[in-house]
Structures are given as C-alpha cells and as structure tokens.
Scaffold this motif. Sequence first.
Motif, PDB file in Angstrom:
ATOM      1  N   LEU A 200     -16.490  -0.181   4.238  1.00 28.14           N
ATOM      2  CA  LEU A 200     -16.394   1.007   3.393  1.00 28.14           C
ATOM      3  C   LEU A 200     -14.927   1.358   3.133  1.00 28.14           C
ATOM      4  CD1 LEU A 200     -17.500   3.514   1.921  1.00 28.14           C
ATOM      5  CD2 LEU A 200     -17.714   4.623   4.168  1.00 28.14           C
ATOM      6  N   ASN A 201     -14.118   1.309   4.151  1.00 27.58           N
ATOM      7  CA  ASN A 201     -12.693   1.609   3.975  1.00 27.58           C
ATOM      8  C   ASN A 201     -12.033   0.632   3.008  1.00 27.58           C
ATOM      9  OD1 ASN A 201     -12.261   3.926   5.564  1.00 27.58           O
ATOM     10  ND2 ASN A 201     -12.194   2.730   7.445  1.00 27.58           N
ATOM     11  N   GLY A 202     -12.369  -0.644   3.121  1.00 26.14           N
ATOM     12  CA  GLY A 202     -11.813  -1.644   2.209  1.00 26.14           C
ATOM     13  C   GLY A 202     -12.277  -1.427   0.781  1.00 26.14           C
ATOM     14  N   PHE A 203     -13.542  -1.106   0.634  1.00 19.61           N
ATOM     15  CA  PHE A 203     -14.139  -0.800  -0.675  1.00 19.61           C
ATOM     16  C   PHE A 203     -13.411   0.377  -1.340  1.00 19.61           C
ATOM     17  CE2 PHE A 203     -17.258   2.156  -2.616  1.00 19.61           C
ATOM     18  CZ  PHE A 203     -17.781   1.387  -3.654  1.00 19.61           C
ATOM     19  N   LEU A 204     -13.169   1.421  -0.582  1.00 16.61           N
ATOM     20  CA  LEU A 204     -12.504   2.608  -1.119  1.00 16.61           C
ATOM     21  C   LEU A 204     -11.034   2.326  -1.441  1.00 16.61           C
ATOM     22  CD1 LEU A 204     -13.989   5.213   1.394  1.00 16.61           C
ATOM     23  CD2 LEU A 204     -14.656   4.946  -1.003  1.00 16.61           C
ATOM     24  N   ARG A 205     -10.339   1.666  -0.542  1.00 18.80           N
ATOM     25  CA  ARG A 205      -8.919   1.366  -0.745  1.00 18.80           C
ATOM     26  C   ARG A 205      -8.712   0.476  -1.962  1.00 18.80           C
ATOM     27  NH1 ARG A 205      -5.592  -1.930   3.841  1.00 18.80           N
ATOM     28  NH2 ARG A 205      -6.879  -3.602   2.983  1.00 18.80           N
TER      29      ARG A 205
ATOM     30  N   ALA B 239      -4.709  14.793  -0.455  1.00 25.59           N
ATOM     31  CA  ALA B 239      -6.167  14.887  -0.562  1.00 25.59           C
ATOM     32  C   ALA B 239      -6.831  13.565  -0.202  1.00 25.59           C
ATOM     33  CB  ALA B 239      -6.561  15.312  -1.971  1.00 25.59           C
ATOM     34  N   VAL B 240      -6.288  12.464  -0.712  1.00 23.60           N
ATOM     35  CA  VAL B 240      -6.851  11.146  -0.399  1.00 23.60           C
ATOM     36  C   VAL B 240      -6.715  10.868   1.094  1.00 23.60           C
ATOM     37  CG1 VAL B 240      -6.650   8.665  -0.796  1.00 23.60           C
ATOM     38  CG2 VAL B 240      -6.398  10.251  -2.721  1.00 23.60           C
ATOM     39  N   GLN B 241      -5.549  11.139   1.626  1.00 12.80           N
ATOM     40  CA  GLN B 241      -5.316  10.912   3.048  1.00 12.80           C
ATOM     41  C   GLN B 241      -6.264  11.769   3.903  1.00 12.80           C
ATOM     42  OE1 GLN B 241      -1.321  11.922   4.472  1.00 12.80           O
ATOM     43  NE2 GLN B 241      -1.290  10.015   5.635  1.00 12.80           N
ATOM     44  N   GLY B 242      -6.451  12.997   3.490  1.00  9.79           N
ATOM     45  CA  GLY B 242      -7.361  13.892   4.200  1.00  9.79           C
ATOM     46  C   GLY B 242      -8.798  13.412   4.150  1.00  9.79           C
ATOM     47  N   ALA B 243      -9.216  12.878   2.996  1.00  6.82           N
ATOM     48  CA  ALA B 243     -10.589  12.375   2.856  1.00  6.82           C
ATOM     49  C   ALA B 243     -10.827  11.199   3.796  1.00  6.82           C
ATOM     50  CB  ALA B 243     -10.842  11.970   1.408  1.00  6.82           C
ATOM     51  N   PHE B 244      -9.865  10.293   3.882  1.00 11.63           N
ATOM     52  CA  PHE B 244     -10.012   9.153   4.800  1.00 11.63           C
ATOM     53  C   PHE B 244     -10.034   9.615   6.255  1.00 11.63           C
ATOM     54  CE2 PHE B 244      -8.587   6.287   1.277  1.00 11.63           C
ATOM     55  CZ  PHE B 244      -9.622   5.363   1.377  1.00 11.63           C
TER      56      PHE B 244
ATOM     57  N   PHE C  58       0.826  -1.213   0.000  1.00 14.57           N
ATOM     58  CA  PHE C  58       0.000   0.000   0.000  1.00 14.57           C
ATOM     59  C   PHE C  58       0.862   1.264   0.000  1.00 14.57           C
ATOM     60  CE2 PHE C  58      -3.070  -3.183   1.561  1.00 14.57           C
ATOM     61  CZ  PHE C  58      -4.009  -3.035   0.546  1.00 14.57           C
ATOM     62  N   GLN C  59       2.092   1.138   0.442  1.00 13.38           N
ATOM     63  CA  GLN C  59       3.040   2.239   0.300  1.00 13.38           C
ATOM     64  C   GLN C  59       3.327   2.481  -1.184  1.00 13.38           C
ATOM     65  OE1 GLN C  59       6.526   1.994   2.891  1.00 13.38           O
ATOM     66  NE2 GLN C  59       7.813   2.749   1.241  1.00 13.38           N
ATOM     67  N   ASP C  60       3.435   1.399  -1.949  1.00 14.44           N
ATOM     68  CA  ASP C  60       3.713   1.530  -3.380  1.00 14.44           C
ATOM     69  C   ASP C  60       2.482   1.989  -4.172  1.00 14.44           C
ATOM     70  OD1 ASP C  60       6.320   0.832  -2.956  1.00 14.44           O
ATOM     71  OD2 ASP C  60       6.095  -1.256  -3.568  1.00 14.44           O
ATOM     72  N   VAL C  61       1.298   1.573  -3.739  1.00 13.12           N
ATOM     73  CA  VAL C  61       0.071   2.111  -4.356  1.00 13.12           C
ATOM     74  C   VAL C  61       0.049   3.626  -4.164  1.00 13.12           C
ATOM     75  CG1 VAL C  61      -2.450   2.188  -4.253  1.00 13.12           C
ATOM     76  CG2 VAL C  61      -1.282  -0.008  -4.066  1.00 13.12           C
TER      77      VAL C  61
ATOM     78  N   ASP D  95       1.480   5.325   4.063  1.00  8.97           N
ATOM     79  CA  ASP D  95       0.557   5.302   2.921  1.00  8.97           C
ATOM     80  C   ASP D  95      -0.581   6.271   3.191  1.00  8.97           C
ATOM     81  OD1 ASP D  95      -1.726   3.833   4.303  1.00  8.97           O
ATOM     82  OD2 ASP D  95      -0.144   2.350   4.509  1.00  8.97           O
ATOM     83  N   MET D  96      -1.486   6.412   2.225  1.00 10.01           N
ATOM     84  CA  MET D  96      -2.559   7.405   2.334  1.00 10.01           C
ATOM     85  C   MET D  96      -3.886   6.788   2.783  1.00 10.01           C
ATOM     86  SD  MET D  96      -3.110   8.105  -1.747  1.00 10.01           S
ATOM     87  CE  MET D  96      -3.679   6.824  -2.872  1.00 10.01           C
ATOM     88  N   PHE D  97      -3.865   5.521   3.170  1.00  8.87           N
ATOM     89  CA  PHE D  97      -5.093   4.804   3.496  1.00  8.87           C
ATOM     90  C   PHE D  97      -5.331   4.704   4.994  1.00  8.87           C
ATOM     91  CE2 PHE D  97      -3.415   3.078  -0.551  1.00  8.87           C
ATOM     92  CZ  PHE D  97      -4.414   3.566  -1.383  1.00  8.87           C
ATOM     93  N   PRO D  98      -6.545   4.365   5.381  1.00 11.56           N
ATOM     94  CA  PRO D  98      -6.830   4.244   6.817  1.00 11.56           C
ATOM     95  C   PRO D  98      -6.077   3.068   7.420  1.00 11.56           C
ATOM     96  CG  PRO D  98      -8.679   3.460   5.520  1.00 11.56           C
ATOM     97  CD  PRO D  98      -7.744   4.107   4.562  1.00 11.56           C
ATOM     98  N   PRO D  99      -5.788   3.118   8.716  1.00 11.64           N
ATOM     99  CA  PRO D  99      -5.117   1.987   9.354  1.00 11.64           C
ATOM    100  C   PRO D  99      -5.988   0.729   9.269  1.00 11.64           C
ATOM    101  CG  PRO D  99      -5.019   3.943  10.746  1.00 11.64           C
ATOM    102  CD  PRO D  99      -5.988   4.243   9.642  1.00 11.64           C
TER     103      PRO D  99
END
Length: 472
Positions: free
Chosen positions: A248-253, A209-214, A192-195, A356-360
Amino acid sequence: MLLIFAGKTETRLSVKEKLNNEVTPSHRDLAPDFKEKYFKQILDHFNYNSLGNGTYDQRYLITDQYWKKGNGPIFFYTGNEGDIWEFAQNSGFITELAAVQGALVIFAEHRYYGKSLPFGKDSFNIPKVGLLTVEQALADYAVMITELKKELEAQKCPVIVFGGRWVLVCFLFSASAPILSTAGLGDSRQFFQDVTADFEKFKPACRDAVQGAFQKLNTLAQQKDYRRIQSAFSLCKTPSTPKDIHQLNGFLRNAFTMMAMLDYPYSTHFMGSMPAFPVKVACETMLNGTDLMSALRDTVGIVYNSTGQLTCYDLYSLYVECADPTGCGLGFDSYAWDYQACTEIEMCYESNNVTDMFPPMTFTEQQREQYCSKRWGVVPRPGWLKTQFWGDNLSTASNIIFSNGDLDPWANGGVRQKTLSPSLIAINIPEGAHHLDLRESNPNDPESVIVARKKESEIIAQWVQAAMKESS
C-alpha cells in the motif's frame, strides 16, 4: 508549406509568443505521417557462437515528409522503456524541428519493449532475457542507423540522436536523462526528496498533509486496524499483513512520483491520463479533504482512477513492486525494466519520512541482490555502468546537449552544470517537468521551455551545418 505569423501583428506578441514562433512556426498543423516498419536486427551482437547471425524484428517509425532527400539531416530517436508509439506521439518538438531543418525522422524501439520482442512471449524467460543489455541496445541503434543510411542513400546525411536515457553517437540531444544516478552515483535519498520538493514548492502545507497522512496510516498499521485502512483507502481487499501495508505504501508513493514527473501545464495522456498541473491539483485535493487519509486516497486517484470508474483499488494489480523503487509500470514493458534494474541500471533509492514526505522504505544493495536473485536468477554488479560508460567523467565526450527541468525529480541524477566544455552543453528549464522540451509546442508552455527549445534548435542547426561542411 510553413506558415509564419509575423508582419503587422508582431509588435503585439509577448516575448513568449515571439520565441515560440521563432522555433516552431505553426507546426501543430503539420501532423507527422509516421510509417511503422520492422528492421531485421542481430539478436546477439557480441557472441558469434550463441545464436550465430540470428535476427529479430525491431520496430521503428519513419517519416520523410519533411526530408530534403539525400542531404537533409536524420533525426534518430533511441527508444525508451516502452512502446515506441508512446514516445513518437509525445515528442513533437523533434518533428517540429524536422520541418524547419528538412530532416528525416526515425523513432527506433528499444529491444524487449513494445513489439520488439526478440523471442516473442518467451522473451522474458531465463536465459533468453539475458540479451537485454544497454550494450546490445546501443549496438542495435548503431546497426540500424548504418543500414538505413545505405538503404535510403543517405550516407552523407548527419545523424542527430535524441534520447531520454543513454546513447553514444556523434551528436546527441539527451533530455531528462539521469545518467549519473542510474549508474549508482549520488545520494540514495535524492529522488524522493526531489519529488517532495515539487509539492512543497506549491505549498509547504501540502508536504505536511501528505506526511501526516502517511504517519496516520503507519499508526493504524501498528494497531493492526486493517479494516479501517481498507475503508479509508477504498481497497478491494482488507490488508492483513505487514507485506500488504508495504505494498500500500509503495502504491501510494508511486502516484506522487508520476504526478511530479508529468507536471505539465496542460492535460496529457502520456504514461496515463493527467490533468494540467497535476501537482497543483494533488495539493488542492490534499488540503481540501475532510480528513488526511481520505484526502490521500482521492489524491492518488488522480493517477489510478482518472476516469472515476474504479469502485475500489486492487493493490497488487495496479502497482507492482520491482527493482526500481520509482516504479516499473505494468505488463511486458515492466518485466524488461525490472530486469534492467536488476542488472546494469542501479536505482537503490529510498524514502525516510525525514528528508521527504513518504514512509520509510529502504532499498539497499543487499535488498536489491536478494530480490534480483530470486526474481531473475541474477546478481547485480554495482558500478558496471560507471566502469563501462565513464560515470561522471564526461570530459572525453563531445557534441551533447543535456537538458533538465527543475520540476523533474530525475533532473538531479543527470548533468546540470552549465558548461562542461564548448560542446557539452547543459540546459536548465526552471518550469520544466520530465521531457517537457521534447513535447510539441503548446500555447500553455512556460517561457523557460520556449527559450530552451530555441537554444536547442540553434545548437542542432550548427551541428548540422558543421557536419555538412565537413562532408562536402
């Protein structure tokens, strides 16, 4: 008939066009004429008592339209985790190469995927699903190659195997194969770091922006403002539990994973419909939105709503959580991959909102064991692939091309060193996404993939010549 455009116009061609013509002289006009066939395959190669010599119908596609019968090479594609037609229609470089080298082309479907279901609709019942292993699949391919060579009177024809996951043969072209990370080697944060890096390379503000949205989504979830979350993401049902937010987090990621993998320079219909440069399109969508959460909704719509026909998102039908945090897909193929991720394939990848920019979202060995025990009644055996297939000790192997693209989040899970030995060759493609070099030539191909294909073509030609000389 091959049409080679050269002569007077050659001096006007760019370096990119010259390289492209050297490797693929207008093969886009030569659509491969695949025939769909079925091979009587042994159900269980390793236990003589369980099913005796019981068989199932393993699907394969074959075309001999380019073949120099009896002495041309055989290009054999070992099916991935899906319908074999999907891979045949998205691996045009193989047939382009076959036209140049006079090869027979075979695409074999992996057991338990597509129509190669050993027990039909009951294939995913316990214990019937237990015959889905890497070893059984490799044995399938070995038996099929051996028998088809006899049937086609091609015993002296060298076999070049193409694949995107794993295979052990005399000559192998391994494209975008994460053979190390799927054996449990490496950093669980890497994927996910590489994504994230793909989006950050386009514009650092995109990552922010993505990180902020999450982070906004997380704040609303902590406040249990579920109606606002439903409205912001156009969900069909109002979430009501932490489990729904996790889904929802998995769906978005997952949408960002797909866009990073399939970041091709032209639109495609492989594993869904994608516009050209989906990472660029995603970042522009994120940065041009009126607010971060609606922008995130519209961005994942590139993956989940490419037709624009969905009026809302059903979280549990569009995305299914499984033992692969990068996603298993949907339907029977997703069952097969989920089972493999619960047994031999190790993918305890996690996101953390720091590297990464995703939720934990953790996925530890303990979480994997709990899930797999409940879903499939199995307990994973960490380290088995490393033990069975040597892990990162590849020094005893030979005649393998490992190709990887810098845009592919799977790349750092594979072999990336320039030279392991004279016959273990790593080819890096700076502008390449997942399997880009296996795809057919396209006017929008970056120069780096054209150069890579030329090198791959030359190496394979050398292998064929050496094998022919040895057998004569």
